[in-house]
Design a protein around this motif. Sequence first.
Motif, PDB file in Angstrom:
ATOM      1  N   THR A 151       0.860  -1.189   0.000  1.00  0.00           N
ATOM      2  CA  THR A 151       0.000   0.000   0.000  1.00  0.00           C
ATOM      3  C   THR A 151       0.895   1.238   0.000  1.00  0.00           C
ATOM      4  OG1 THR A 151      -0.108  -0.112   2.423  1.00  0.00           O
ATOM      5  CG2 THR A 151      -1.914  -1.143   1.177  1.00  0.00           C
ATOM      6  N   SER A 152       0.344   2.364  -0.431  1.00  0.00           N
ATOM      7  CA  SER A 152       1.143   3.580  -0.540  1.00  0.00           C
ATOM      8  C   SER A 152       1.655   4.057   0.814  1.00  0.00           C
ATOM      9  CB  SER A 152       0.330   4.695  -1.214  1.00  0.00           C
ATOM     10  OG  SER A 152      -0.848   4.973  -0.463  1.00  0.00           O
ATOM     11  N   ASP A 153       0.927   3.744   1.898  1.00  0.00           N
ATOM     12  CA  ASP A 153       1.375   4.172   3.228  1.00  0.00           C
ATOM     13  C   ASP A 153       2.347   3.174   3.864  1.00  0.00           C
ATOM     14  OD1 ASP A 153      -0.302   2.090   3.786  1.00  0.00           O
ATOM     15  OD2 ASP A 153      -1.696   3.224   5.040  1.00  0.00           O
ATOM     16  N   ARG A 154       2.587   2.043   3.166  1.00  0.00           N
ATOM     17  CA  ARG A 154       3.520   1.005   3.599  1.00  0.00           C
ATOM     18  C   ARG A 154       3.207   0.490   5.003  1.00  0.00           C
ATOM     19  NH1 ARG A 154       9.253   3.540   1.266  1.00  0.00           N
ATOM     20  NH2 ARG A 154       8.275   4.657  -0.462  1.00  0.00           N
ATOM     21  N   ASP A 155       1.920   0.484   5.316  1.00  0.00           N
ATOM     22  CA  ASP A 155       1.458  -0.031   6.605  1.00  0.00           C
ATOM     23  C   ASP A 155       1.354  -1.546   6.518  1.00  0.00           C
ATOM     24  OD1 ASP A 155       0.207  -0.742   8.938  1.00  0.00           O
ATOM     25  OD2 ASP A 155      -1.538   0.567   8.665  1.00  0.00           O
ATOM     26  N   ARG A 156       2.274  -2.249   7.147  1.00  0.00           N
ATOM     27  CA  ARG A 156       2.321  -3.703   7.026  1.00  0.00           C
ATOM     28  C   ARG A 156       1.122  -4.392   7.658  1.00  0.00           C
ATOM     29  NH1 ARG A 156       8.788  -5.186   7.798  1.00  0.00           N
ATOM     30  NH2 ARG A 156       9.533  -3.783   6.139  1.00  0.00           N
ATOM     31  N   ASN A 157       0.421  -3.710   8.517  1.00  0.00           N
ATOM     32  CA  ASN A 157      -0.790  -4.273   9.104  1.00  0.00           C
ATOM     33  C   ASN A 157      -1.895  -4.435   8.054  1.00  0.00           C
ATOM     34  OD1 ASN A 157       0.234  -4.402  11.773  1.00  0.00           O
ATOM     35  ND2 ASN A 157      -0.206  -2.214  12.069  1.00  0.00           N
ATOM     36  N   LYS A 158      -1.735  -3.768   6.927  1.00  0.00           N
ATOM     37  CA  LYS A 158      -2.735  -3.850   5.861  1.00  0.00           C
ATOM     38  C   LYS A 158      -2.436  -4.969   4.864  1.00  0.00           C
ATOM     39  CE  LYS A 158      -4.198   1.046   5.666  1.00  0.00           C
ATOM     40  NZ  LYS A 158      -3.335   1.727   6.627  1.00  0.00           N
ATOM     41  N   TYR A 159      -1.242  -5.546   4.912  1.00  0.00           N
ATOM     42  CA  TYR A 159      -0.815  -6.417   3.828  1.00  0.00           C
ATOM     43  C   TYR A 159      -1.606  -7.723   3.736  1.00  0.00           C
ATOM     44  CZ  TYR A 159       3.176  -3.269   3.124  1.00  0.00           C
ATOM     45  OH  TYR A 159       3.971  -2.177   2.861  1.00  0.00           O
ATOM     46  N   GLY A 160      -2.048  -8.251   4.855  1.00  0.00           N
ATOM     47  CA  GLY A 160      -2.867  -9.458   4.807  1.00  0.00           C
ATOM     48  C   GLY A 160      -4.159  -9.223   4.047  1.00  0.00           C
ATOM     49  N   MET A 161      -4.805  -8.078   4.324  1.00  0.00           N
ATOM     50  CA  MET A 161      -6.027  -7.736   3.612  1.00  0.00           C
ATOM     51  C   MET A 161      -5.735  -7.357   2.166  1.00  0.00           C
ATOM     52  SD  MET A 161      -9.256  -7.568   3.471  1.00  0.00           S
ATOM     53  CE  MET A 161      -9.757  -7.753   5.192  1.00  0.00           C
ATOM     54  N   LEU A 162      -4.587  -6.734   1.923  1.00  0.00           N
ATOM     55  CA  LEU A 162      -4.197  -6.411   0.548  1.00  0.00           C
ATOM     56  C   LEU A 162      -4.100  -7.691  -0.282  1.00  0.00           C
ATOM     57  CD1 LEU A 162      -3.175  -4.398  -1.610  1.00  0.00           C
ATOM     58  CD2 LEU A 162      -0.860  -4.756  -0.693  1.00  0.00           C
ATOM     59  N   ALA A 163      -3.520  -8.722   0.305  1.00  0.00           N
ATOM     60  CA  ALA A 163      -3.419 -10.002  -0.395  1.00  0.00           C
ATOM     61  C   ALA A 163      -4.802 -10.565  -0.706  1.00  0.00           C
ATOM     62  CB  ALA A 163      -2.620 -10.997   0.452  1.00  0.00           C
ATOM     63  N   ARG A 164      -5.719 -10.475   0.258  1.00  0.00           N
ATOM     64  CA  ARG A 164      -7.076 -10.955   0.018  1.00  0.00           C
ATOM     65  C   ARG A 164      -7.752 -10.158  -1.093  1.00  0.00           C
ATOM     66  NH1 ARG A 164      -9.277 -15.292  -0.151  1.00  0.00           N
ATOM     67  NH2 ARG A 164      -8.388 -15.794   1.891  1.00  0.00           N
ATOM     68  N   LEU A 165      -7.554  -8.854  -1.104  1.00  0.00           N
ATOM     69  CA  LEU A 165      -8.138  -8.021  -2.159  1.00  0.00           C
ATOM     70  C   LEU A 165      -7.571  -8.406  -3.525  1.00  0.00           C
ATOM     71  CD1 LEU A 165      -8.147  -4.488  -0.460  1.00  0.00           C
ATOM     72  CD2 LEU A 165     -10.081  -6.041  -0.778  1.00  0.00           C
ATOM     73  N   ALA A 166      -6.297  -8.801  -3.552  1.00  0.00           N
ATOM     74  CA  ALA A 166      -5.685  -9.234  -4.814  1.00  0.00           C
ATOM     75  C   ALA A 166      -6.335 -10.526  -5.316  1.00  0.00           C
ATOM     76  CB  ALA A 166      -4.186  -9.427  -4.631  1.00  0.00           C
ATOM     77  N   VAL A 167      -6.645 -11.436  -4.406  1.00  0.00           N
ATOM     78  CA  VAL A 167      -7.353 -12.656  -4.777  1.00  0.00           C
ATOM     79  C   VAL A 167      -8.710 -12.300  -5.367  1.00  0.00           C
ATOM     80  CG1 VAL A 167      -8.419 -14.786  -3.920  1.00  0.00           C
ATOM     81  CG2 VAL A 167      -6.178 -14.066  -3.047  1.00  0.00           C
ATOM     82  N   GLU A 168      -9.422 -11.401  -4.693  1.00  0.00           N
ATOM     83  CA  GLU A 168     -10.744 -10.988  -5.150  1.00  0.00           C
ATOM     84  C   GLU A 168     -10.677 -10.264  -6.484  1.00  0.00           C
ATOM     85  OE1 GLU A 168     -13.829 -11.579  -3.475  1.00  0.00           O
ATOM     86  OE2 GLU A 168     -12.461 -13.015  -2.567  1.00  0.00           O
ATOM     87  N   ALA A 169      -9.559  -9.587  -6.769  1.00  0.00           N
ATOM     88  CA  ALA A 169      -9.410  -8.852  -8.026  1.00  0.00           C
ATOM     89  C   ALA A 169      -9.146  -9.776  -9.206  1.00  0.00           C
ATOM     90  CB  ALA A 169      -8.279  -7.825  -7.900  1.00  0.00           C
TER      91      ALA A 169
END
Length: 410
Positions: A151-169
């Motif tokens: 993510t642009s803010d490089r918040d690693r707490n978001k990366y698990g959800m980012l991965a899920r969003l990538a699956v959904e995409a």
Amino acid sequence: MQLPRLVLLLCGAALFLLPAAVLGCGPGRVVGRRRKPPRLTPLSYKQFSPNVPEKTLGASGRYEGKIARNSERFKELTPNYNPDIIFKDEENTGADRLMTQRCKDRLNSLAISVMNQWHGVKLRVTEGWDEDGHHSEESLHYEGRAVDITTSDRDRNKYGMLARLAVEAGFDWVFYESKSHIHCSVKSEHSAAAKTGGCFPASATATIESGEKLPVSDLRPGMKVLAMDSDGHFTYSSFLTFLDKNTHVKSLFQVIKTFDPPRQLFLTPSHLIFVADNFTSKPTDFQAVFAGRVTPGQYILVSGVPGLLPAKVSSVSTETDIGVYAPLTQHGTIVVDDVVVSCFALVQKQRLSQLAFWPLRIFYSLGVMGGNQSSQLDGLHWYSQALYNLGRVILHKSEFHPQGILQLES
């Protein structure tokens, strides 16, 4: 040819009833309203989805070779100038912006999901196409089929959800690879398995009423072929049309083999086949699942003496063959190469698919759809395409086979 009023009424009724049929399955669901998508669960560190190796058929597929700027395949790459995506581009060559069209489409879809998920946050790409050899041997980065993202803010707490969003995409493989990024990849643009529905090769055979075995490519409307009825018994069902047909394409097929009795079946991964996890002699205990999910040790239904028999899967592999054919029968099933399979693909719902194709079966029965024609043009049947598009509105995409998502969006 103008359809009779009865046929028009049937078509309208089908389009009206299909959403109700889809939405009416299961407790607590309100007919007429779009079902809420399931709650998204973040991927865990080192988890990947789907749960198979990246370069296998069920994920992004095999490596096809490095793409260089001076190679013929360089034209397969397209730049991504989406302003909602931040590209690190540490090489300052624009390489990270280059990718295949499929990768670009998935990345752009993910960018929207990221902005919707977190206000003021954008998707960031740290690695895209690699022309400098910075990745491991046979990395899909060399083909523009992989990206590493944060993510642009490089918040690693978001990366698990980012991965899920990538699956959904719609990425074909997503890996929470590092504490510092998520790795995503897609199938090759050449992959026939990524561009076709559910089919059998031209060499596959069906059994007609006389007992003779014919190549599925030789089936003609009006022929009766061996199939299975809703009670799990053999029947001869009328062949109506091909839901998908491509005479000359070279495709990748799942090869399922059994022993005692020995059988071998070629079919595409998104096609439905009847499977049981444990030995059972009751055909009604077998469930329709995607062929790509069949594993050794499970059981499939095969033809034998005196009737349908369970056969244990001994191996599952992949091979290429020529032609793709998806026959439709009145009963929605067919016996191909002595194995009982569904006529349907892309959505893992045998009964719903049989219901959804009811109007088409009526059309052919009435002879208003050219049921006596001796040939059919290549391509996906218009009715199949219309139903899949309608399904995308009603069903959550998690209910589609991943390969079906590409077909519906293309």
